[in-house]
Design a protein around this motif. Sequence first.
Motif, short mmCIF file in Angstrom:
data_model
loop_
_atom_site.label_atom_id
_atom_site.label_comp_id
_atom_site.label_asym_id
_atom_site.label_seq_id
_atom_site.Cartn_x
_atom_site.Cartn_y
_atom_site.Cartn_z
N ARG A 1 20.84 -4.75 -11.96
CA ARG A 1 21.20 -5.45 -10.73
C ARG A 1 20.11 -5.31 -9.68
NH1 ARG A 1 26.34 -3.02 -8.76
NH2 ARG A 1 26.05 -4.54 -7.09
N LEU A 2 19.53 -4.12 -9.55
CA LEU A 2 18.46 -3.92 -8.58
C LEU A 2 17.23 -4.76 -8.93
CD1 LEU A 2 18.63 -0.07 -7.93
CD2 LEU A 2 19.14 -1.88 -6.29
N GLN A 3 16.91 -4.80 -10.21
CA GLN A 3 15.76 -5.60 -10.63
C GLN A 3 16.00 -7.08 -10.39
OE1 GLN A 3 15.34 -4.34 -14.71
NE2 GLN A 3 13.89 -2.71 -14.19
N TYR B 1 0.84 -1.21 0.00
CA TYR B 1 0.00 0.00 0.00
C TYR B 1 0.87 1.25 0.00
CZ TYR B 1 -2.95 3.70 1.94
OH TYR B 1 -3.59 4.90 2.15
N ALA B 2 1.93 1.25 0.82
CA ALA B 2 2.81 2.41 0.88
C ALA B 2 3.52 2.65 -0.45
CB ALA B 2 3.84 2.22 1.99
N VAL B 3 3.84 1.58 -1.16
CA VAL B 3 4.55 1.72 -2.44
C VAL B 3 3.60 2.13 -3.55
CG1 VAL B 3 5.82 0.45 -4.23
CG2 VAL B 3 6.36 0.09 -1.81
N LYS B 4 2.48 1.45 -3.66
CA LYS B 4 1.58 1.66 -4.79
C LYS B 4 0.73 2.92 -4.65
CE LYS B 4 2.72 -2.09 -7.02
NZ LYS B 4 3.40 -2.02 -8.35
N LEU B 5 0.21 3.16 -3.46
CA LEU B 5 -0.74 4.26 -3.29
C LEU B 5 -0.13 5.50 -2.64
CD1 LEU B 5 -3.91 2.24 -2.18
CD2 LEU B 5 -3.25 2.99 -4.47
N ARG B 6 0.88 5.31 -1.81
CA ARG B 6 1.51 6.46 -1.15
C ARG B 6 2.79 6.90 -1.85
NH1 ARG B 6 -0.39 7.24 4.02
NH2 ARG B 6 0.72 9.22 3.80
N GLY B 7 3.20 6.16 -2.88
CA GLY B 7 4.36 6.55 -3.67
C GLY B 7 5.70 6.46 -2.96
N TRP B 8 5.83 5.53 -2.02
CA TRP B 8 7.12 5.38 -1.34
C TRP B 8 8.24 5.17 -2.35
CZ3 TRP B 8 10.87 1.67 -1.45
CH2 TRP B 8 11.85 1.73 -0.44
N PRO B 9 9.43 5.75 -2.18
CA PRO B 9 9.90 6.60 -1.09
C PRO B 9 9.90 8.09 -1.42
CG PRO B 9 11.78 5.83 -2.30
CD PRO B 9 10.56 5.31 -3.03
N THR B 10 9.19 8.48 -2.48
CA THR B 10 9.28 9.86 -2.96
C THR B 10 8.78 10.86 -1.93
OG1 THR B 10 7.12 9.55 -4.03
CG2 THR B 10 9.08 9.20 -5.39
N GLY B 11 7.91 10.44 -1.04
CA GLY B 11 7.39 11.36 -0.03
C GLY B 11 8.38 11.68 1.07
N ASN B 12 9.51 10.98 1.10
CA ASN B 12 10.50 11.18 2.16
C ASN B 12 11.72 11.97 1.68
OD1 ASN B 12 8.96 9.49 3.91
ND2 ASN B 12 9.87 7.69 2.93
N GLY B 13 11.59 12.62 0.54
CA GLY B 13 12.72 13.36 0.00
C GLY B 13 13.59 12.49 -0.89
N ALA B 14 14.80 12.95 -1.15
CA ALA B 14 15.72 12.21 -2.01
C ALA B 14 16.12 10.89 -1.36
CB ALA B 14 16.96 13.05 -2.31
N ILE C 1 12.92 1.13 -6.31
CA ILE C 1 14.07 2.01 -6.52
C ILE C 1 14.55 1.91 -7.96
CG2 ILE C 1 16.42 2.54 -5.79
CD1 ILE C 1 14.15 3.15 -3.76
N ALA C 2 14.57 0.70 -8.50
CA ALA C 2 14.98 0.52 -9.90
C ALA C 2 14.04 1.28 -10.84
CB ALA C 2 15.00 -0.96 -10.25
N ASN C 3 12.75 1.22 -10.58
CA ASN C 3 11.78 1.94 -11.43
C ASN C 3 11.98 3.44 -11.32
OD1 ASN C 3 10.62 -0.45 -12.29
ND2 ASN C 3 9.07 -0.46 -10.69
N LEU C 4 12.28 3.93 -10.14
CA LEU C 4 12.52 5.37 -9.98
C LEU C 4 13.76 5.81 -10.75
CD1 LEU C 4 11.76 5.93 -6.17
CD2 LEU C 4 10.36 6.60 -8.14
N ILE C 5 14.80 4.97 -10.75
CA ILE C 5 16.00 5.31 -11.51
C ILE C 5 15.68 5.34 -13.01
CG2 ILE C 5 18.31 4.53 -12.13
CD1 ILE C 5 18.59 3.40 -9.33
N VAL C 6 14.89 4.38 -13.47
CA VAL C 6 14.50 4.35 -14.88
C VAL C 6 13.71 5.61 -15.24
CG1 VAL C 6 13.06 3.16 -16.57
CG2 VAL C 6 14.53 1.84 -15.04
N GLU C 7 12.77 6.00 -14.39
CA GLU C 7 11.98 7.21 -14.65
C GLU C 7 12.88 8.45 -14.65
OE1 GLU C 7 8.98 7.34 -11.70
OE2 GLU C 7 7.93 5.55 -12.42
#
Length: 276
Positions: A191-193, A157-170, A256-262
Amino acid sequence: MIARTTGAAIRGILVALVVLTPALYLPVSSTNGTEIVVFLAILAFFLTFAEYNSAFPSFIEFRDAPPVNRLRFVGLVTMVTFLTLICKNAYMPTSLTEVFYSVGLSIANIVDFPYSPVRLIVLILPSGASAPLTELVRISASVAYVAALATIAAFAYAVKLRGWPTGNGAFNVWTNLPLFDPTKGGDVVTRLQRDGRLNISIGVLLPFLIPALIKILTEYADPISLNNPQTLIWTMSAWAFLPASMIMRGMATLRIANLIVEKRRAYSTTESTQAA
């Protein structure tokens, strides 16, 4: 500095209390049992305090990316507390322990079905195990497994709906993934994937593999005795918590891997726009 030290001390005390909880409510099986439990609680306190009081990470992952470790802690506390009260009902039943035992029995009647991980745990008991012990193991395994699933669902839930970890800064990879070396060959995303998928796969399989491995090992060594309530609590908690923790780590690394790709895609788009 003071805030960090205070926070580290509070975390250490909470972890130590979790270690002490079963011993505070249940009988100790040996004369040295109390000393061992106290030593483990003190050790857990110092390890947690040293990790969170230091500015440099050592082995605890996602320490600056809540709520990963908070959910892990809450999940473990739920398992240990629930199982402690259920086991206490067999020795000194009270109205509170009877409520927890009834809830655990209801959960067991739902998740204990053929080929389920709970059923496999029950099957590792020796053929001469008493009916009360079998029932206690069945209920304990069911509660621990459901608590683990709830912990995973909360993080999803925290990942999909709350967008973790973007809400905590960099997100600092070095601080939150101290065991991951981004300079060690190969693309970081790949490697992360790979690590994420591997952790999720192992986490899903472990609840099924651990009972099978224990059953095989009992042919060559003495089996684990679950007659001791504290042994039962920690065995069931480890069996459920470790796979859940691995699945959460896999979900986190994939995120984290998806965030790096984005980030790469956005940077590429910006570069293309400026070049045009």
